[in-house]
Design a protein around this motif. Structure first.
Motif, PDB file in Angstrom:
ATOM      1  N   ARG A  98     -57.022  -7.354  18.937  1.00 15.60           N
ATOM      2  CA  ARG A  98     -55.800  -7.748  18.246  1.00 15.60           C
ATOM      3  C   ARG A  98     -56.021  -7.773  16.728  1.00 15.60           C
ATOM      4  NH1 ARG A  98     -55.108 -11.899  22.245  1.00 15.60           N
ATOM      5  NH2 ARG A  98     -55.588 -13.514  20.677  1.00 15.60           N
ATOM      6  N   ALA A  99     -57.170  -8.322  16.319  1.00 15.47           N
ATOM      7  CA  ALA A  99     -57.482  -8.379  14.891  1.00 15.47           C
ATOM      8  C   ALA A  99     -57.713  -6.981  14.328  1.00 15.47           C
ATOM      9  CB  ALA A  99     -58.706  -9.248  14.663  1.00 15.47           C
ATOM     10  N   LEU A 100     -58.431  -6.144  15.084  1.00 12.77           N
ATOM     11  CA  LEU A 100     -58.709  -4.780  14.633  1.00 12.77           C
ATOM     12  C   LEU A 100     -57.418  -3.986  14.488  1.00 12.77           C
ATOM     13  CD1 LEU A 100     -60.986  -2.785  13.965  1.00 12.77           C
ATOM     14  CD2 LEU A 100     -61.054  -2.162  16.383  1.00 12.77           C
ATOM     15  N   ASP A 101     -56.528  -4.130  15.451  1.00 11.83           N
ATOM     16  CA  ASP A 101     -55.233  -3.445  15.381  1.00 11.83           C
ATOM     17  C   ASP A 101     -54.411  -3.975  14.210  1.00 11.83           C
ATOM     18  OD1 ASP A 101     -53.157  -1.675  16.479  1.00 11.83           O
ATOM     19  OD2 ASP A 101     -52.129  -3.534  16.981  1.00 11.83           O
ATOM     20  N   HIS A 102     -54.484  -5.287  13.987  1.00 15.57           N
ATOM     21  CA  HIS A 102     -53.756  -5.911  12.882  1.00 15.57           C
ATOM     22  C   HIS A 102     -54.219  -5.373  11.528  1.00 15.57           C
ATOM     23  CE1 HIS A 102     -51.717  -9.096  10.658  1.00 15.57           C
ATOM     24  NE2 HIS A 102     -52.855  -9.370  10.028  1.00 15.57           N
ATOM     25  N   LEU A 103     -55.530  -5.141  11.390  1.00 13.07           N
ATOM     26  CA  LEU A 103     -56.087  -4.703  10.106  1.00 13.07           C
ATOM     27  C   LEU A 103     -56.064  -3.194   9.927  1.00 13.07           C
ATOM     28  CD1 LEU A 103     -59.244  -7.019   9.870  1.00 13.07           C
ATOM     29  CD2 LEU A 103     -57.140  -7.226   8.528  1.00 13.07           C
ATOM     30  N   THR A 104     -56.351  -2.451  11.004  1.00 16.21           N
ATOM     31  CA  THR A 104     -56.577  -1.005  10.871  1.00 16.21           C
ATOM     32  C   THR A 104     -55.674  -0.141  11.733  1.00 16.21           C
ATOM     33  OG1 THR A 104     -58.252  -0.866  12.630  1.00 16.21           O
ATOM     34  CG2 THR A 104     -59.013  -1.546  10.443  1.00 16.21           C
ATOM     35  N   GLY A 105     -54.988  -0.750  12.701  1.00 14.81           N
ATOM     36  CA  GLY A 105     -54.191   0.053  13.628  1.00 14.81           C
ATOM     37  C   GLY A 105     -55.021   0.720  14.701  1.00 14.81           C
ATOM     38  N   LYS A 106     -56.282   0.312  14.851  1.00 13.85           N
ATOM     39  CA  LYS A 106     -57.179   0.905  15.836  1.00 13.85           C
ATOM     40  C   LYS A 106     -57.614  -0.141  16.853  1.00 13.85           C
ATOM     41  CE  LYS A 106     -58.987   4.033  12.283  1.00 13.85           C
ATOM     42  NZ  LYS A 106     -60.184   4.444  11.506  1.00 13.85           N
ATOM     43  N   ARG A 107     -58.144   0.325  17.991  1.00 21.51           N
ATOM     44  CA  ARG A 107     -58.684  -0.550  19.024  1.00 21.51           C
ATOM     45  C   ARG A 107     -59.969   0.064  19.571  1.00 21.51           C
ATOM     46  NH1 ARG A 107     -54.900  -4.316  20.973  1.00 21.51           N
ATOM     47  NH2 ARG A 107     -55.994  -4.515  22.964  1.00 21.51           N
ATOM     48  N   THR A 108     -60.807  -0.782  20.162  1.00 16.10           N
ATOM     49  CA  THR A 108     -62.024  -0.281  20.791  1.00 16.10           C
ATOM     50  C   THR A 108     -61.896  -0.336  22.305  1.00 16.10           C
ATOM     51  OG1 THR A 108     -64.407  -0.641  21.059  1.00 16.10           O
ATOM     52  CG2 THR A 108     -63.078  -2.585  20.663  1.00 16.10           C
ATOM     53  N   LYS A 109     -62.517   0.622  22.960  1.00 18.63           N
ATOM     54  CA  LYS A 109     -62.540   0.641  24.420  1.00 18.63           C
ATOM     55  C   LYS A 109     -63.866   0.112  24.973  1.00 18.63           C
ATOM     56  CE  LYS A 109     -59.381   4.592  24.670  1.00 18.63           C
ATOM     57  NZ  LYS A 109     -59.199   6.004  25.130  1.00 18.63           N
ATOM     58  N   LEU A 110     -64.760  -0.311  24.094  1.00 17.97           N
ATOM     59  CA  LEU A 110     -66.061  -0.816  24.521  1.00 17.97           C
ATOM     60  C   LEU A 110     -65.900  -2.155  25.244  1.00 17.97           C
ATOM     61  CD1 LEU A 110     -68.179  -0.081  21.299  1.00 17.97           C
ATOM     62  CD2 LEU A 110     -68.008   1.306  23.373  1.00 17.97           C
ATOM     63  N   ASP A 111     -66.728  -2.364  26.272  1.00 15.69           N
ATOM     64  CA  ASP A 111     -66.680  -3.644  26.984  1.00 15.69           C
ATOM     65  C   ASP A 111     -67.851  -4.546  26.602  1.00 15.69           C
ATOM     66  OD1 ASP A 111     -68.784  -2.370  28.203  1.00 15.69           O
ATOM     67  OD2 ASP A 111     -67.835  -2.193  30.160  1.00 15.69           O
ATOM     68  N   ASN A 112     -68.640  -4.111  25.620  1.00 17.20           N
ATOM     69  CA  ASN A 112     -69.738  -4.932  25.117  1.00 17.20           C
ATOM     70  C   ASN A 112     -70.187  -4.359  23.779  1.00 17.20           C
ATOM     71  OD1 ASN A 112     -72.784  -5.543  24.752  1.00 17.20           O
ATOM     72  ND2 ASN A 112     -72.158  -7.017  26.305  1.00 17.20           N
ATOM     73  N   PHE A 113     -70.218  -5.199  22.758  1.00 17.65           N
ATOM     74  CA  PHE A 113     -70.690  -4.756  21.442  1.00 17.65           C
ATOM     75  C   PHE A 113     -71.117  -5.974  20.643  1.00 17.65           C
ATOM     76  CE2 PHE A 113     -66.078  -5.092  21.481  1.00 17.65           C
ATOM     77  CZ  PHE A 113     -65.780  -5.877  20.374  1.00 17.65           C
ATOM     78  N   HIS A 114     -71.643  -5.735  19.455  1.00 15.30           N
ATOM     79  CA  HIS A 114     -72.139  -6.812  18.599  1.00 15.30           C
ATOM     80  C   HIS A 114     -71.479  -6.708  17.224  1.00 15.30           C
ATOM     81  CE1 HIS A 114     -75.210  -6.180  21.694  1.00 15.30           C
ATOM     82  NE2 HIS A 114     -75.548  -7.448  21.520  1.00 15.30           N
ATOM     83  N   ILE A 115     -71.251  -7.874  16.616  1.00 14.38           N
ATOM     84  CA  ILE A 115     -70.622  -7.886  15.296  1.00 14.38           C
ATOM     85  C   ILE A 115     -71.485  -8.659  14.309  1.00 14.38           C
ATOM     86  CG2 ILE A 115     -68.276  -7.611  16.164  1.00 14.38           C
ATOM     87  CD1 ILE A 115     -67.863 -10.603  15.825  1.00 14.38           C
ATOM     88  N   ASP A 116     -71.326  -8.318  13.039  1.00 17.41           N
ATOM     89  CA  ASP A 116     -72.108  -8.992  11.996  1.00 17.41           C
ATOM     90  C   ASP A 116     -71.298 -10.154  11.407  1.00 17.41           C
ATOM     91  OD1 ASP A 116     -70.213  -7.866  10.328  1.00 17.41           O
ATOM     92  OD2 ASP A 116     -71.645  -6.854   9.019  1.00 17.41           O
ATOM     93  N   LEU A 117     -71.771 -10.650  10.290  1.00 23.16           N
ATOM     94  CA  LEU A 117     -71.141 -11.779   9.622  1.00 23.16           C
ATOM     95  C   LEU A 117     -69.655 -11.534   9.358  1.00 23.16           C
ATOM     96  CD1 LEU A 117     -71.387 -14.481   7.957  1.00 23.16           C
ATOM     97  CD2 LEU A 117     -72.057 -13.046   6.015  1.00 23.16           C
TER      98      LEU A 117
END
Length: 438
Positions: free
Chosen positions: A28-47
């Protein structure tokens, strides 16, 4: 780079996103900022919420930092404050995000329990097509909200509450009361649990940036200047070429930004110098294709003894300083023309300590441990281009000499009070007589 990842020297302490609820909030946040979404079911994010896996999936490692100027953020948890910052373009970004989380931890904890917080670090410029544009950056404002706009609605509710309290006939205003009730359904009681963010704006006087070949801006010192890999004309501030060692040394000395890395004779000073000598020798032998296959101290000492005459002058200069620290020789004269000069310095205590250490690491990149600690973007670039045997040695030595006790090593190398009186490290006569600006 796989060795670094396996040893916890790269992508360590990232925040894992694996539950369906967190993935949906991130999307939801990614779509809100960039209009994109991820299909990954597991990933890691930084700060900041950037994910190398999502970047790889989207084919865009700058998907949260378009133009590299106004970084966007996605916060799923306050635990992200312990994660590193990847793909850094400005040295101040990491501290700004961490300070923002620390100043608003209670609010963020409450908000991220239900939704992601998305936002942007807004500079006073939107792009930096020319180096001069970087000097227009004076502050960074953090703008953030949930994807459903709770913070925005809370601000509206605050104004309506103020009207309700101040206007004498507000009790009879059905429209006003209905608006307040409607907003309160999503925001909660903002009078008891305020939904506002503190300290959203941060000064940006001194910073490093990766833009335009990499440069350092020092504006809060007595003699302000820009130190750039690609010099340019600027109005109102001096610009020094980083390749001009004498000019850079003068700048650091005039502004009192450095101190000797060893504070006197003794085992602690000798240990620092001995480790630096070994790191410089590993770098030199590795680039010459002369590193031994066995990665251990004994093999390294034998290689240094066998090829001692061919080691760079900086190793021999540090060797002379080591002899002094151990009481076996006189204090060596190492001025700014000596290739070991910047290896003998560290940042003086103060608010510019980290930025100065970052600059010193770039000026002395042969010490790969210092480079990894103080200037990770440059470390990764140089490591990626290194021969395979050197990569193996660097990864193993960093695991042994740093990763096992990161806090202890940092304190050993950099966390020092003002240096005790000791022989002065001087500049070359020509520069000392003339001065950096003629």
């Amino acid at each position: 780079m796989k060795r670094l990842i396996q040893h916890g020297l790269m992508f360590a302490n990232l925040f894992e996103v694996s539950s369906p609820a967190l993935i949906e909030r991130y999307n939801r946040a990614l779509d809100h900022l960039t209009g994109k979404r991820t299909k990954l079911d597991n990933f890691h994010i930084d700060l900041s919420g950037f994910s190398p896996e999502v970047g790889d999936e989207l084919g865009d490692m700058d998907y949260l930092n378009p133009g590299g100027c106004n970084r966007q953020i996605i916060l799923l948890s306050t635990q992200q404050k312990d994660a590193p910052l990847l793909e850094m373009k400005f040295s101040t970004t990491q501290n700004i995000i961490r300070d923002f989380i620390a100043a608003n931890e209670a609010q963020l904890f409450t908000l991220t329990a239900r939704d992601a917080v998305a936002g942007e670090l807004q500079n006073s410029v939107f792009s930096v097509p020319e180096p001069q544009s970087l000097l227009d950056i004076r502050s960074v404002t953090v703008e953030a909200d949930t994807t459903t706009g709770i913070v925005r609605d809370a601000a509206k509710l605050d104004k309506l509450i103020a009207r309700f309290r101040d206007e004498p006939d507000a009790w009879w205003d059905d429209v006003l009361v209905a608006q307040m009730i409607g907003l309160a359904r999503t925001t909660g009681d903002v009078t008891r649990a305020p939904v506002t963010f503190e300290t959203p704006s941060f000064r940006q006087d001194d910073f490093w940036t990766a833009h335009h070949g990499g440069l350092y801006v020092f504006r809060s010192v007595g003699s302000p200047a820009v130190l750039a890999n690609v010099p340019f004309e600027a109005s109102g501030i001096d610009v020094h070429d980083l390749a001009n060692r004498n000019g850079v040394a003068n700048f650091l000395q005039v502004n009192g930004l450095t101190q000797p890395i060893v504070e006197g004779r003794g085992e602690a000073a000798a240990g620092i110098l001995r480790e630096k000598m070994e790191h410089l020798a590993i770098d030199a032998l590795g680039r010459a294709g002369q590193l031994p296959e066995a990665i251990d101290d004994r093999s390294l000492r034998r290689a240094m003894q066998a090829r001692g005459a061919g080691l760079p002058p900086s190793v021999h200069a540090l060797g002379a300083m080591l002899a002094w620290a151990e009481g076996r020789g006189d204090w060596p004269r190492i001025d700014s023309a000596n290739p070991a000069y910047f290896h003998t310095l560290r940042a003086a205590p103060g608010p510019l300590r980290d930025l100065t250490n970052m600059l010193l690491a770039e000026l002395a990149p042969q010490d790969f441990r210092q480079l990894h600690i103080c200037h990770k973007p440059l470390f990764y670039d140089l490591y990626r281009a290194s021969p395979e045997p050197l990569k193996a040695w660097v990864a193993e030595r960093l695991t042994k000499d740093y990763a096992a006790d990161r806090a202890g090593v940092w304190k050993h190398l950099y966390a020092s009070d003002v240096a005790a009186p000791m022989p002065q490290v001087v500049l070359t006569k020509a520069v000392r007589a003339k001065g950096p600006w003629g």
